[in-house]
Design a protein around this motif. Sequence first.
Motif, PDB file in Angstrom:
ATOM      1  N   LYS A  71      34.362 -59.928   7.184  1.00 47.92           N
ATOM      2  CA  LYS A  71      34.679 -58.491   7.169  1.00 47.92           C
ATOM      3  C   LYS A  71      35.780 -58.182   6.164  1.00 47.92           C
ATOM      4  CE  LYS A  71      33.753 -56.198  10.803  1.00 47.92           C
ATOM      5  NZ  LYS A  71      33.720 -55.637  12.159  1.00 47.92           N
ATOM      6  N   ALA A 123      42.330 -46.810  13.977  1.00 48.96           N
ATOM      7  CA  ALA A 123      41.425 -46.001  14.808  1.00 48.96           C
ATOM      8  C   ALA A 123      40.089 -46.705  14.992  1.00 48.96           C
ATOM      9  CB  ALA A 123      41.204 -44.637  14.162  1.00 48.96           C
ATOM     10  N   PRO A 150      30.749 -41.636   7.878  1.00 47.88           N
ATOM     11  CA  PRO A 150      31.257 -42.363   6.710  1.00 47.88           C
ATOM     12  C   PRO A 150      32.150 -43.520   7.151  1.00 47.88           C
ATOM     13  CG  PRO A 150      32.435 -40.289   6.997  1.00 47.88           C
ATOM     14  CD  PRO A 150      31.291 -40.272   7.973  1.00 47.88           C
ATOM     15  N   PHE A 183      41.406 -52.844  10.718  1.00 45.21           N
ATOM     16  CA  PHE A 183      41.295 -53.535  12.000  1.00 45.21           C
ATOM     17  C   PHE A 183      39.846 -53.945  12.212  1.00 45.21           C
ATOM     18  CE2 PHE A 183      44.951 -53.512  14.963  1.00 45.21           C
ATOM     19  CZ  PHE A 183      45.899 -53.028  14.086  1.00 45.21           C
ATOM     20  N   ILE A 192      35.407 -44.756   6.672  1.00 36.90           N
ATOM     21  CA  ILE A 192      36.637 -44.159   6.127  1.00 36.90           C
ATOM     22  C   ILE A 192      37.449 -45.208   5.384  1.00 36.90           C
ATOM     23  CG2 ILE A 192      38.765 -42.927   6.723  1.00 36.90           C
ATOM     24  CD1 ILE A 192      37.228 -41.962   9.291  1.00 36.90           C
ATOM     25  N   LEU A 193      37.569 -46.382   5.992  1.00 36.64           N
ATOM     26  CA  LEU A 193      38.335 -47.478   5.378  1.00 36.64           C
ATOM     27  C   LEU A 193      37.751 -47.833   4.014  1.00 36.64           C
ATOM     28  CD1 LEU A 193      40.431 -49.788   5.489  1.00 36.64           C
ATOM     29  CD2 LEU A 193      38.796 -51.093   6.860  1.00 36.64           C
ATOM     30  N   MET A 242      44.305 -48.416   9.179  1.00 38.63           N
ATOM     31  CA  MET A 242      43.170 -47.825   9.898  1.00 38.63           C
ATOM     32  C   MET A 242      43.020 -48.554  11.237  1.00 38.63           C
ATOM     33  SD  MET A 242      41.682 -45.189   8.617  1.00 38.63           S
ATOM     34  CE  MET A 242      40.182 -45.280   9.589  1.00 38.63           C
TER      35      MET A 242
HETATM   36  O1  C5P Z   1      33.118 -52.495  10.480  1.00 42.79           O
HETATM   37  P1  C5P Z   1      34.082 -52.215  11.576  1.00 42.79           P
HETATM   38  O2  C5P Z   1      33.823 -50.922  12.294  1.00 42.79           O
HETATM   39  O3  C5P Z   1      34.298 -53.359  12.512  1.00 42.79           O
HETATM   40  O4  C5P Z   1      35.468 -52.042  10.809  1.00 42.79           O
HETATM   41  C1  C5P Z   1      36.611 -51.692  11.502  1.00 42.79           C
HETATM   42  C2  C5P Z   1      37.609 -51.097  10.537  1.00 42.79           C
HETATM   43  O5  C5P Z   1      36.977 -50.085   9.757  1.00 42.79           O
HETATM   44  C3  C5P Z   1      38.748 -50.415  11.254  1.00 42.79           C
HETATM   45  O6  C5P Z   1      39.901 -50.477  10.432  1.00 42.79           O
HETATM   46  C4  C5P Z   1      38.243 -48.988  11.384  1.00 42.79           C
HETATM   47  O7  C5P Z   1      39.299 -48.075  11.508  1.00 42.79           O
HETATM   48  C5  C5P Z   1      37.470 -48.814  10.095  1.00 42.79           C
HETATM   49  N1  C5P Z   1      36.312 -47.919  10.169  1.00 42.79           N
HETATM   50  C6  C5P Z   1      36.300 -46.774   9.404  1.00 42.79           C
HETATM   51  N2  C5P Z   1      35.218 -45.933   9.439  1.00 42.79           N
HETATM   52  C7  C5P Z   1      34.140 -46.234  10.181  1.00 42.79           C
HETATM   53  C8  C5P Z   1      34.123 -47.422  10.949  1.00 42.79           C
HETATM   54  C9  C5P Z   1      35.234 -48.229  10.922  1.00 42.79           C
HETATM   55  O8  C5P Z   1      37.276 -46.512   8.706  1.00 42.79           O
HETATM   56  N3  C5P Z   1      33.095 -45.410  10.185  1.00 42.79           N
END
Ligand code: C5P
Length: 228
Positions: free
Chosen positions: A168, A94, A129, A150, A131-132, A92
């Motif tokens: 994290k 993105a 949401p 990430f 996603i991760l 992930m």
């Molecule tokens: O909590 P934070 O946004 O810093 O976490 C970053 C990680 O979580 C990245 O891998 C990002 O792709 C993923 N992410 C996600 N869905 C979100 C926010 C972040 O999958 N809504």
Amino acid sequence: GPNDELNGKHVVISAGGTREPLDPVRYLGNRSSGKQGYALAAAAARRGARVTLVSTASLPLPGGVDLVKVETALELEREMKALAGGADVIVMAAAVADFRPAQVSAAKIKKGFAAGDPDAPTVELVRNPDILAGLVEARGDSRTPYIVGFAAETGDEHGDVLTHARAKLERKKCDLLVANEVGDGVTFGQDTSTVHLMRPGQEPVTVGPADKNLIADTVWDAVGQDLS
Ligand code: C5P
């Protein structure tokens, strides 16, 4: 041998910043260029993986990589969930918007110069949401696919970045967290970055400032170690 753990594996990588529409011509976005995700895709393909890139960015597609184009966090979530079952590794990379406008106006939002119009509109946001977190939860105890997250962290010292990144990693429960140092003119849109590779129960590995292609290879080295 070394570097062949990805050979024949299906790797799914998300890349770029999501765009959350306000109306047909405007969106809320972020500064993620997608370069690190594309570098990861290219490096995985060089190691023999079947690579699917789920991307908001319009960068040149690396050879041998399949592209699924998305714009919003909800589209990205749908595509990642659909691909997760057949994936050996998910990355992930993105930059997913944490929030999106609650309403998408079907028509271009007007300046509102009519009598009685407010001076400026108010945009209500709703949470997207994570996603991760959803992908980690969905795989349950199976530990498959291997999941990489990430984290864009700001900090004046590495200490700050590492502390936040460790927390994290524990919160996200992924197998590898790539903590990016971000800030003014650092990382986003650049060809280089400094990252800390964090894994549960292991010391962080710091790479950089280095080219995003070198960072990609270091990430795959770490993933390969864990898969072997
Ligand atoms: O909590 P934070 O946004 O810093 O976490 C970053 C990680 O979580 C990245 O891998 C990002 O792709 C993923 N992410 C996600 N869905 C979100 C926010 C972040 O999958 N809504």
